[in-house]
Design an enzyme around this catalytic site. Structure first.
Site, PDB file in Angstrom:
ATOM      1  N   ASN A  50       0.837  -1.199   0.000  1.00  0.00           N
ATOM      2  CA  ASN A  50       0.000   0.000   0.000  1.00  0.00           C
ATOM      3  C   ASN A  50       0.872   1.249   0.000  1.00  0.00           C
ATOM      4  O   ASN A  50       1.970   1.277   0.574  1.00  0.00           O
ATOM      5  CB  ASN A  50      -1.041  -0.001   1.136  1.00  0.00           C
ATOM      6  CG  ASN A  50      -0.484  -0.176   2.525  1.00  0.00           C
ATOM      7  OD1 ASN A  50       0.573  -0.761   2.707  1.00  0.00           O
ATOM      8  ND2 ASN A  50      -1.206   0.311   3.519  1.00  0.00           N
ATOM      9  N   GLU A  54       0.197   5.158   0.681  1.00  0.00           N
ATOM     10  CA  GLU A  54      -0.782   6.165   1.098  1.00  0.00           C
ATOM     11  C   GLU A  54      -0.383   7.554   0.613  1.00  0.00           C
ATOM     12  O   GLU A  54       0.695   7.747   0.040  1.00  0.00           O
ATOM     13  CB  GLU A  54      -0.938   6.116   2.625  1.00  0.00           C
ATOM     14  CG  GLU A  54      -1.500   4.769   3.065  1.00  0.00           C
ATOM     15  CD  GLU A  54      -1.803   4.673   4.541  1.00  0.00           C
ATOM     16  OE1 GLU A  54      -1.365   5.545   5.309  1.00  0.00           O
ATOM     17  OE2 GLU A  54      -2.489   3.700   4.916  1.00  0.00           O
ATOM     18  N   CYS A  73      -4.082   0.680  -2.594  1.00  0.00           N
ATOM     19  CA  CYS A  73      -4.036  -0.585  -1.852  1.00  0.00           C
ATOM     20  C   CYS A  73      -2.931  -1.491  -2.408  1.00  0.00           C
ATOM     21  O   CYS A  73      -2.583  -1.421  -3.598  1.00  0.00           O
ATOM     22  CB  CYS A  73      -5.361  -1.322  -1.963  1.00  0.00           C
ATOM     23  SG  CYS A  73      -6.690  -0.643  -0.978  1.00  0.00           S
ATOM     24  N   GLU A  76      -3.099  -4.630  -3.082  1.00  0.00           N
ATOM     25  CA  GLU A  76      -3.587  -5.513  -4.144  1.00  0.00           C
ATOM     26  C   GLU A  76      -3.559  -4.802  -5.490  1.00  0.00           C
ATOM     27  O   GLU A  76      -3.208  -5.395  -6.517  1.00  0.00           O
ATOM     28  CB  GLU A  76      -5.024  -5.962  -3.848  1.00  0.00           C
ATOM     29  CG  GLU A  76      -5.181  -6.824  -2.606  1.00  0.00           C
ATOM     30  CD  GLU A  76      -5.439  -6.034  -1.339  1.00  0.00           C
ATOM     31  OE1 GLU A  76      -4.946  -4.885  -1.237  1.00  0.00           O
ATOM     32  OE2 GLU A  76      -6.118  -6.550  -0.452  1.00  0.00           O
ATOM     33  N   CYS A  92     -10.389  -4.952   0.286  1.00  0.00           N
ATOM     34  CA  CYS A  92     -11.540  -4.045   0.327  1.00  0.00           C
ATOM     35  C   CYS A  92     -12.454  -4.345  -0.872  1.00  0.00           C
ATOM     36  O   CYS A  92     -12.075  -5.077  -1.801  1.00  0.00           O
ATOM     37  CB  CYS A  92     -11.071  -2.587   0.304  1.00  0.00           C
ATOM     38  SG  CYS A  92     -10.458  -2.042  -1.302  1.00  0.00           S
ATOM     39  N   CYS A 147     -10.914  -3.622  -4.260  1.00  0.00           N
ATOM     40  CA  CYS A 147      -9.861  -4.564  -4.670  1.00  0.00           C
ATOM     41  C   CYS A 147     -10.442  -5.933  -5.025  1.00  0.00           C
ATOM     42  O   CYS A 147      -9.893  -6.631  -5.882  1.00  0.00           O
ATOM     43  CB  CYS A 147      -8.789  -4.677  -3.592  1.00  0.00           C
ATOM     44  SG  CYS A 147      -7.675  -3.251  -3.632  1.00  0.00           S
TER      45      CYS A 147
HETATM   46  N1  THU Z   1      -5.236  -1.758   2.607  1.00  0.00           N
HETATM   47  C1  THU Z   1      -4.653  -2.506   1.611  1.00  0.00           C
HETATM   48  O1  THU Z   1      -3.664  -2.096   1.012  1.00  0.00           O
HETATM   49  N2  THU Z   1      -5.195  -3.718   1.339  1.00  0.00           N
HETATM   50  C2  THU Z   1      -6.184  -4.311   2.049  1.00  0.00           C
HETATM   51  O2  THU Z   1      -6.549  -5.440   1.766  1.00  0.00           O
HETATM   52  C3  THU Z   1      -6.826  -3.581   3.159  1.00  0.00           C
HETATM   53  C4  THU Z   1      -6.412  -2.169   3.322  1.00  0.00           C
HETATM   54  C5  THU Z   1      -4.604  -0.486   2.971  1.00  0.00           C
HETATM   55  C6  THU Z   1      -5.294   0.747   2.517  1.00  0.00           C
HETATM   56  C7  THU Z   1      -4.739   1.761   3.513  1.00  0.00           C
HETATM   57  O3  THU Z   1      -3.468   2.193   3.061  1.00  0.00           O
HETATM   58  C8  THU Z   1      -4.543   0.959   4.778  1.00  0.00           C
HETATM   59  O4  THU Z   1      -4.522  -0.396   4.373  1.00  0.00           O
HETATM   60  C9  THU Z   1      -5.599   1.160   5.830  1.00  0.00           C
HETATM   61  O5  THU Z   1      -6.848   1.015   5.340  1.00  0.00           O
END
Ligand code: THU
Length: 134
Positions: A43, A45, A54, A56, A88, A91
């Site tokens: 991920n 941000e 994300c 994925e 999520c 994804c």
């Molecule tokens: N996140 C992912 O990268 N993948 C997931 O399966 C769940 C959530 C990330 C998004 C964000 O950067 C952080 O986790 C918190 O939500």
């Protein structure tokens, strides 16, 4: 190494590079393409939160960039038993776009312990996909 263990190991490794200064929730993901090759992403941000990516989505982008378009499995590493990093909703749809029939999702914690293993179809029932609704 067993195939899913190898995929989880790739997701654990890339999770080390996660950029998550806002949520402090590091996630790594690895997809296995139909030819067996593995693509990983973490991920990423952003201060403007909707622009975050994300893990994925990053892994799928790496796979597509490498010229592969079919995935048979995805491993996600993040969270813990109480709050596994389940993909999520967005994804799940992104994965479905490239998923081979029967594609599997595994979620593990940072130590590599398996928290959940399920077909993608169970996470996105009656999905709308590239071929229409299935
Ligand atoms: N996140 C992912 O990268 N993948 C997931 O399966 C769940 C959530 C990330 C998004 C964000 O950067 C952080 O986790 C918190 O939500």
């Amino acid at each position: 190494m067993e195939a899913m263990a190898e995929l989880i190991a790739a997701a654990r490794a890339v999770r080390e590079n996660a950029y998550a200064p806002y949520s402090h929730y590091a996630v790594g993901a690895a997809v296995r393409a139909e030819d067996g090759s593995i693509y990983a992403g973490c991920n990423v941000e952003n201060a403007a939160s909707p622009e975050g990516l994300c893990a994925e989505a990053a892994a799928i982008a790496a796979m597509v960039a490498a010229g592969r378009r079919r995935l048979t499995a995805v491993a996600v590493v993040g969270g813990d038993v109480a709050r596994p990093a389940m993909p999520c909703g967005g994804c799940r749809q992104r994965l479905h776009e490239f998923a081979a029939p029967g594609a599997v999702v595994a979620v593990a914690d940072a130590a590599g312990r398996l928290l959940c293993e399920t077909p993608l179809a169970a996470l996105l029932p009656e999905a709308f996909g590239p071929g229409g609704r299935i």
